[in-house]
Design a protein around this motif. Structure first.
Motif, PDB file in Angstrom:
ATOM      1  N   UNK A 163      -6.687   6.817   2.807  1.00  7.01           N
ATOM      2  CA  UNK A 163      -6.881   7.066   4.230  1.00  7.01           C
ATOM      3  C   UNK A 163      -8.362   6.958   4.550  1.00  7.01           C
ATOM      4  N   UNK A 164      -8.674   6.155   5.575  1.00  4.55           N
ATOM      5  CA  UNK A 164     -10.064   5.936   5.956  1.00  4.55           C
ATOM      6  C   UNK A 164     -10.640   7.228   6.537  1.00  4.55           C
ATOM      7  N   UNK A 165     -11.726   7.695   5.943  1.00  3.27           N
ATOM      8  CA  UNK A 165     -12.389   8.917   6.405  1.00  3.27           C
ATOM      9  C   UNK A 165     -13.482   8.583   7.412  1.00  3.27           C
ATOM     10  N   UNK A 166     -14.234   7.526   7.107  1.00  2.00           N
ATOM     11  CA  UNK A 166     -15.383   7.201   7.958  1.00  2.00           C
ATOM     12  C   UNK A 166     -15.786   5.739   7.762  1.00  2.00           C
ATOM     13  N   UNK A 168     -13.168   6.073   1.928  1.00  2.00           N
ATOM     14  CA  UNK A 168     -11.718   6.242   1.906  1.00  2.00           C
ATOM     15  C   UNK A 168     -11.338   7.335   0.921  1.00  2.00           C
ATOM     16  N   UNK A 169     -10.403   8.179   1.322  1.00  2.00           N
ATOM     17  CA  UNK A 169      -9.864   9.202   0.419  1.00  2.00           C
ATOM     18  C   UNK A 169      -8.564   8.677  -0.183  1.00  2.00           C
ATOM     19  N   UNK A 193     -15.555   1.659   0.082  1.00  2.00           N
ATOM     20  CA  UNK A 193     -14.852   0.389  -0.047  1.00  2.00           C
ATOM     21  C   UNK A 193     -15.448  -0.643   0.906  1.00  2.00           C
ATOM     22  N   UNK A 194     -15.291  -1.907   0.548  1.00  2.00           N
ATOM     23  CA  UNK A 194     -15.652  -3.016   1.428  1.00  2.00           C
ATOM     24  C   UNK A 194     -14.375  -3.615   1.997  1.00  2.00           C
ATOM     25  N   UNK A 223      -9.021   7.296   9.975  1.00  2.00           N
ATOM     26  CA  UNK A 223      -7.661   7.818  10.023  1.00  2.00           C
ATOM     27  C   UNK A 223      -6.600   6.810   9.637  1.00  2.00           C
ATOM     28  N   UNK A 224      -6.983   5.541   9.507  1.00  2.00           N
ATOM     29  CA  UNK A 224      -6.029   4.491   9.170  1.00  2.00           C
ATOM     30  C   UNK A 224      -5.672   4.540   7.691  1.00  2.00           C
ATOM     31  N   UNK A 225      -4.435   4.183   7.371  1.00  2.00           N
ATOM     32  CA  UNK A 225      -3.978   4.133   5.979  1.00  2.00           C
ATOM     33  C   UNK A 225      -4.131   2.708   5.452  1.00  2.00           C
TER      34      UNK A 225
END
Length: 199
Positions: free
Chosen positions: A44-47, A68-69, A82-83, A99-101
């Motif tokens: 899940x994208x954190x920032x 990403x978590x 991540x890139x 917030x995106x998966x």
């Protein structure tokens, strides 16, 4: 007669399925230590840390770096950078948002370990489409449609459990594909149309 045919097919294809000889399909030697090993996780994208336009492969692309978590696997809970890249004309719909998966790939080589986002996670939508497909088939075709869906499930099972593993481990691809095709075709026909003389 039908009982004899049924027993014959079950015995013949079971024996073929279990005794396919393992034959090396390739003789190329590649040093395993030099090959990258990829591990796949959901995250899940954190920032979003950075975003810019770049020129690559003859076109404009949006490059992003984000945190990403990881939410699955042995690294669950770990946050990694991540890139991610997407073509500029698709950027508004496909670029990463907090917030995106996403699907996270961990690529390990002797020199380094890198993480990157390969794509957004879409399986829930795919499951919904598959369920709708099965419901429509059963609605319009009834019992025969249901049995056809069972045959499709058996086909996927044979390909995933038998054909792909055998070929990936060096078995003769022609023989494995031939046996898999015969087993799939005969099973699907009988499931969809029943054990009849015409079948």
């Amino acid at each position: 007669m039908n009982k004899f045919i049924r027993i014959f097919f079950v015995v013949a294809f079971t024996v073929s399925f279990l005794t396919a000889p393992i034959v090396l399909a390739q003789s190329t030697e590649v040093a395993e230590e030099s090959m990258a090993k990829d591990f796949f996780y959901r995250g899940k994208v954190v920032q979003i840390l950075e975003e810019k336009d770049i020129e690559e492969f003859g076109g404009s692309q949006v490059w992003q770096r984000g945190r990403v978590r990881i939410t699955t696997g042995e690294e669950k809970g770990k946050e990694v950078e991540v890139n991610y890249q997407v073509r500029s004309e698709q950027s508004q719909e496909q670029k990463l948002q907090a917030g995106q998966r996403v699907v996270v790939v961990k690529s390990v080589t002797p020199a380094e370990t890198i993480y990157y986002a390969s794509e957004t996670y879409r399986l829930p939508a795919v499951y919904g489409i598959i369920l709708l497909f099965f419901l429509l088939v059963v609605l319009f075709a009834g019992k025969r449609g249901f049995m056809a869906c069972v045959g499709l499930a058996v086909t996927i099972f044979i390909i995933a459990v038998y054909v792909i593993p055998q070929i990936s481990h060096g078995a003769n691809p022609f023989l494995v594909s031939f046996l898999g095709t015969i087993f799939i075709a005969s099973t699907s026909l009988f499931l969809a149309h029943g054990f009849k003389k015409r079948t």
